[in-house]
Scaffold this motif. Structure first.
Motif, PDB file in Angstrom:
ATOM      1  N   MET A   1       0.851  -1.175   0.000  1.00 38.68           N
ATOM      2  CA  MET A   1       0.000   0.000   0.000  1.00 38.68           C
ATOM      3  C   MET A   1       0.897   1.237   0.000  1.00 38.68           C
ATOM      4  O   MET A   1       1.845   1.324   0.751  1.00 38.68           O
ATOM      5  CB  MET A   1      -0.896  -0.027   1.236  1.00 38.68           C
ATOM      6  N   MET A   2       0.544   2.193  -0.846  1.00 44.12           N
ATOM      7  CA  MET A   2       1.386   3.367  -0.977  1.00 44.12           C
ATOM      8  C   MET A   2       0.755   4.632  -0.417  1.00 44.12           C
ATOM      9  O   MET A   2       1.442   5.616  -0.208  1.00 44.12           O
ATOM     10  CB  MET A   2       1.735   3.580  -2.436  1.00 44.12           C
ATOM     11  N   HIS A   3      -0.579   4.623  -0.222  1.00 46.64           N
ATOM     12  CA  HIS A   3      -1.276   5.806   0.276  1.00 46.64           C
ATOM     13  C   HIS A   3      -2.461   5.374   1.134  1.00 46.64           C
ATOM     14  O   HIS A   3      -2.922   4.238   1.051  1.00 46.64           O
ATOM     15  CB  HIS A   3      -1.808   6.675  -0.868  1.00 46.64           C
ATOM     16  N   ASN A   4      -2.951   6.302   1.945  1.00 49.14           N
ATOM     17  CA  ASN A   4      -4.201   6.139   2.658  1.00 49.14           C
ATOM     18  C   ASN A   4      -4.822   7.528   2.790  1.00 49.14           C
ATOM     19  O   ASN A   4      -4.260   8.519   2.331  1.00 49.14           O
ATOM     20  CB  ASN A   4      -3.997   5.466   4.014  1.00 49.14           C
ATOM     21  N   VAL A   5      -5.986   7.582   3.386  1.00 52.22           N
ATOM     22  CA  VAL A   5      -6.649   8.844   3.681  1.00 52.22           C
ATOM     23  C   VAL A   5      -6.973   8.831   5.160  1.00 52.22           C
ATOM     24  O   VAL A   5      -7.557   7.864   5.666  1.00 52.22           O
ATOM     25  CB  VAL A   5      -7.943   9.006   2.851  1.00 52.22           C
ATOM     26  N   VAL A   6      -6.579   9.886   5.860  1.00 53.11           N
ATOM     27  CA  VAL A   6      -6.849   9.983   7.288  1.00 53.11           C
ATOM     28  C   VAL A   6      -7.635  11.260   7.535  1.00 53.11           C
ATOM     29  O   VAL A   6      -7.223  12.342   7.095  1.00 53.11           O
ATOM     30  CB  VAL A   6      -5.538  10.006   8.116  1.00 53.11           C
ATOM     31  N   GLN A   7      -8.777  11.116   8.220  1.00 57.55           N
ATOM     32  CA  GLN A   7      -9.567  12.292   8.579  1.00 57.55           C
ATOM     33  C   GLN A   7      -8.990  12.848   9.874  1.00 57.55           C
ATOM     34  O   GLN A   7      -8.907  12.150  10.877  1.00 57.55           O
ATOM     35  CB  GLN A   7     -11.037  11.929   8.763  1.00 57.55           C
ATOM     36  N   VAL A   8      -8.546  14.099   9.811  1.00 58.22           N
ATOM     37  CA  VAL A   8      -7.878  14.741  10.950  1.00 58.22           C
ATOM     38  C   VAL A   8      -8.613  16.034  11.306  1.00 58.22           C
ATOM     39  O   VAL A   8      -9.464  16.503  10.566  1.00 58.22           O
ATOM     40  CB  VAL A   8      -6.398  15.051  10.618  1.00 58.22           C
ATOM     41  N   ASP A  22      -7.679   9.269  15.069  1.00 59.96           N
ATOM     42  CA  ASP A  22      -8.094   9.699  13.734  1.00 59.96           C
ATOM     43  C   ASP A  22      -8.508   8.497  12.883  1.00 59.96           C
ATOM     44  O   ASP A  22      -7.876   7.441  12.929  1.00 59.96           O
ATOM     45  CB  ASP A  22      -6.972  10.468  13.036  1.00 59.96           C
ATOM     46  N   LYS A  23      -9.568   8.669  12.106  1.00 61.42           N
ATOM     47  CA  LYS A  23     -10.111   7.601  11.269  1.00 61.42           C
ATOM     48  C   LYS A  23      -9.282   7.455   9.999  1.00 61.42           C
ATOM     49  O   LYS A  23      -9.058   8.431   9.283  1.00 61.42           O
ATOM     50  CB  LYS A  23     -11.567   7.927  10.926  1.00 61.42           C
ATOM     51  N   LYS A  24      -8.814   6.222   9.743  1.00 64.35           N
ATOM     52  CA  LYS A  24      -8.010   5.937   8.556  1.00 64.35           C
ATOM     53  C   LYS A  24      -8.836   5.145   7.552  1.00 64.35           C
ATOM     54  O   LYS A  24      -9.568   4.235   7.918  1.00 64.35           O
ATOM     55  CB  LYS A  24      -6.775   5.128   8.933  1.00 64.35           C
ATOM     56  N   TYR A  25      -8.693   5.504   6.299  1.00 66.88           N
ATOM     57  CA  TYR A  25      -9.355   4.814   5.194  1.00 66.88           C
ATOM     58  C   TYR A  25      -8.277   4.300   4.258  1.00 66.88           C
ATOM     59  O   TYR A  25      -7.422   5.064   3.816  1.00 66.88           O
ATOM     60  CB  TYR A  25     -10.276   5.767   4.434  1.00 66.88           C
ATOM     61  N   ALA A  26      -8.312   3.011   3.950  1.00 62.21           N
ATOM     62  CA  ALA A  26      -7.233   2.465   3.136  1.00 62.21           C
ATOM     63  C   ALA A  26      -7.675   1.362   2.186  1.00 62.21           C
ATOM     64  O   ALA A  26      -6.845   0.805   1.477  1.00 62.21           O
ATOM     65  CB  ALA A  26      -6.118   1.939   4.046  1.00 62.21           C
ATOM     66  N   ILE A  42      -5.715  13.996   5.186  1.00 59.98           N
ATOM     67  CA  ILE A  42      -4.311  13.947   4.777  1.00 59.98           C
ATOM     68  C   ILE A  42      -3.941  12.511   4.417  1.00 59.98           C
ATOM     69  O   ILE A  42      -4.630  11.572   4.803  1.00 59.98           O
ATOM     70  CB  ILE A  42      -3.355  14.465   5.877  1.00 59.98           C
ATOM     71  N   CYS A  43      -2.856  12.344   3.682  1.00 60.07           N
ATOM     72  CA  CYS A  43      -2.255  11.022   3.517  1.00 60.07           C
ATOM     73  C   CYS A  43      -1.403  10.787   4.761  1.00 60.07           C
ATOM     74  O   CYS A  43      -0.602  11.647   5.144  1.00 60.07           O
ATOM     75  CB  CYS A  43      -1.393  10.954   2.258  1.00 60.07           C
ATOM     76  N   GLY A  44      -1.586   9.637   5.397  1.00 66.78           N
ATOM     77  CA  GLY A  44      -0.895   9.356   6.644  1.00 66.78           C
ATOM     78  C   GLY A  44       0.497   8.775   6.494  1.00 66.78           C
ATOM     79  O   GLY A  44       1.171   8.530   7.484  1.00 66.78           O
ATOM     80  N   PHE A  45       0.962   8.544   5.274  1.00 63.88           N
ATOM     81  CA  PHE A  45       2.303   8.001   5.092  1.00 63.88           C
ATOM     82  C   PHE A  45       3.337   9.114   5.268  1.00 63.88           C
ATOM     83  O   PHE A  45       3.120  10.245   4.817  1.00 63.88           O
ATOM     84  CB  PHE A  45       2.435   7.342   3.717  1.00 63.88           C
TER      85      PHE A  45
END
Length: 60
Positions: A1-8, A22-26, A42-45
């Motif tokens: 996995m190279m990216h995710n979406v985190v609601q901050v 924070d909720k992560k979507y991947a 944001i991307c959490g990586f």
């Protein structure tokens, strides 16, 4: 996995920081229902957010 979406929150968005709760979507098939107001993602990586992988959404 190279990216995710985190609601901050806005502080996480401004500082590119992911908090413990924070909720992560991947999955790549995630659906996010937006409430009225501003929502920040944001991307959490490491380093990705600082390079611009973030978005703020304002809804009515």
């Amino acid at each position: 996995m190279m990216h995710n979406v985190v609601q901050v929150d806005q502080a996480g968005y401004d500082g590119c920081k992911v908090g413990a709760g924070d909720k992560k979507y991947a999955s790549g098939n995630d659906r996010i229902t937006l409430a009225a107001g501003k929502v920040f993602f944001i991307c959490g990586f490491p380093g990705h957010c600082a390079k611009g992988m973030k978005i703020a959404v304002a809804t009515k």
